[in-house]
Motif scaffolding. Sequence first.
Motif, PDB file in Angstrom:
ATOM      1  N   MET A  11      52.551  51.566  50.332  1.00 46.86           N
ATOM      2  CA  MET A  11      51.302  50.878  50.592  1.00 46.86           C
ATOM      3  C   MET A  11      51.514  49.382  50.429  1.00 46.86           C
ATOM      4  N   SER A  12      50.725  48.638  51.149  1.00 45.12           N
ATOM      5  CA  SER A  12      50.867  47.189  51.069  1.00 45.12           C
ATOM      6  C   SER A  12      50.279  46.670  49.759  1.00 45.12           C
ATOM      7  N   SER A  13      50.858  45.594  49.320  1.00 38.86           N
ATOM      8  CA  SER A  13      50.430  44.989  48.060  1.00 38.86           C
ATOM      9  C   SER A  13      49.616  43.734  48.348  1.00 38.86           C
ATOM     10  N   GLU A  14      48.609  43.502  47.545  1.00 31.94           N
ATOM     11  CA  GLU A  14      47.795  42.299  47.619  1.00 31.94           C
ATOM     12  C   GLU A  14      47.811  41.655  46.242  1.00 31.94           C
ATOM     13  N   THR A  15      47.336  40.416  46.168  1.00 29.18           N
ATOM     14  CA  THR A  15      47.264  39.721  44.892  1.00 29.18           C
ATOM     15  C   THR A  15      45.849  39.218  44.675  1.00 29.18           C
ATOM     16  N   LEU A  16      45.279  39.585  43.550  1.00 30.58           N
ATOM     17  CA  LEU A  16      43.966  39.069  43.165  1.00 30.58           C
ATOM     18  C   LEU A  16      44.196  37.810  42.346  1.00 30.58           C
ATOM     19  N   LYS A  17      43.597  36.712  42.788  1.00 28.35           N
ATOM     20  CA  LYS A  17      43.689  35.457  42.044  1.00 28.35           C
ATOM     21  C   LYS A  17      42.356  35.241  41.328  1.00 28.35           C
ATOM     22  N   ILE A  18      42.442  35.087  40.026  1.00 25.37           N
ATOM     23  CA  ILE A  18      41.250  34.845  39.219  1.00 25.37           C
ATOM     24  C   ILE A  18      41.363  33.436  38.645  1.00 25.37           C
ATOM     25  N   GLU A  19      40.410  32.593  38.980  1.00 27.42           N
ATOM     26  CA  GLU A  19      40.356  31.241  38.431  1.00 27.42           C
ATOM     27  C   GLU A  19      39.515  31.295  37.157  1.00 27.42           C
ATOM     28  N   ILE A  20      40.145  30.972  36.035  1.00 33.14           N
ATOM     29  CA  ILE A  20      39.472  31.084  34.746  1.00 33.14           C
ATOM     30  C   ILE A  20      39.377  29.702  34.112  1.00 33.14           C
ATOM     31  N   SER A  21      38.155  29.305  33.779  1.00 34.55           N
ATOM     32  CA  SER A  21      37.952  28.000  33.139  1.00 34.55           C
ATOM     33  C   SER A  21      37.293  28.207  31.780  1.00 34.55           C
ATOM     34  N   TRP A  22      37.402  27.185  30.949  1.00 34.19           N
ATOM     35  CA  TRP A  22      36.814  27.239  29.612  1.00 34.19           C
ATOM     36  C   TRP A  22      36.222  25.890  29.292  1.00 34.19           C
ATOM     37  N   PRO A  23      35.272  25.853  28.344  1.00 36.94           N
ATOM     38  CA  PRO A  23      34.599  24.603  28.011  1.00 36.94           C
ATOM     39  C   PRO A  23      35.578  23.558  27.465  1.00 36.94           C
ATOM     40  N   ALA A  24      35.328  22.304  27.793  1.00 38.81           N
ATOM     41  CA  ALA A  24      36.168  21.207  27.293  1.00 38.81           C
ATOM     42  C   ALA A  24      36.134  21.147  25.771  1.00 38.81           C
ATOM     43  N   TYR A  46      48.126  44.141  43.201  1.00 37.27           N
ATOM     44  CA  TYR A  46      47.574  45.498  43.242  1.00 37.27           C
ATOM     45  C   TYR A  46      47.784  46.061  44.638  1.00 37.27           C
ATOM     46  N   SER A  47      47.647  47.363  44.761  1.00 39.10           N
ATOM     47  CA  SER A  47      47.751  48.021  46.066  1.00 39.10           C
ATOM     48  C   SER A  47      46.480  48.826  46.309  1.00 39.10           C
ATOM     49  N   GLN A  48      46.319  49.283  47.516  1.00 40.07           N
ATOM     50  CA  GLN A  48      45.158  50.115  47.845  1.00 40.07           C
ATOM     51  C   GLN A  48      45.161  51.383  46.999  1.00 40.07           C
TER      52      GLN A  48
END
Length: 113
Positions: free
Chosen positions: A1-14, A60-62
């Motif tokens: 199965m084909s693979s994909e990548t989930l990108k999560i942008e995570i920020s936090w308070p200064a 991740y993959s399907q």
Amino acid sequence: MSSETLKIEISWPASMTVPAGATINAQLWAGNASAGYSLIGDLDSSAAADSSPAILEIPYSQEDLQSHDGKTTWDYFHTSPYLAHDNKRLNIGYAQKISIAEAKANGWKINLR
């Protein structure tokens, strides 16, 4: 199965103190709107937390989006990201969820408290 990548942008308070060498960590689960049922990957994924926001990339993959019996396709990602340094958590990892379709279309941005 084909693979994909989930990108999560995570920020936090200064105002949050993040020491040099800290990482952003999370486990990714697939499930329904109520709960995560299948862990994607074996361990926490992590990335350097040099500056906010940090990007966490999780492949991740399907197949990862299927129930163990293969009869259900999960439609949500679930995670509880947290900052860590010297094996200590720097914040409480609150549960977050997003529909898989929305994450694919718009990405996933999470703001830590």
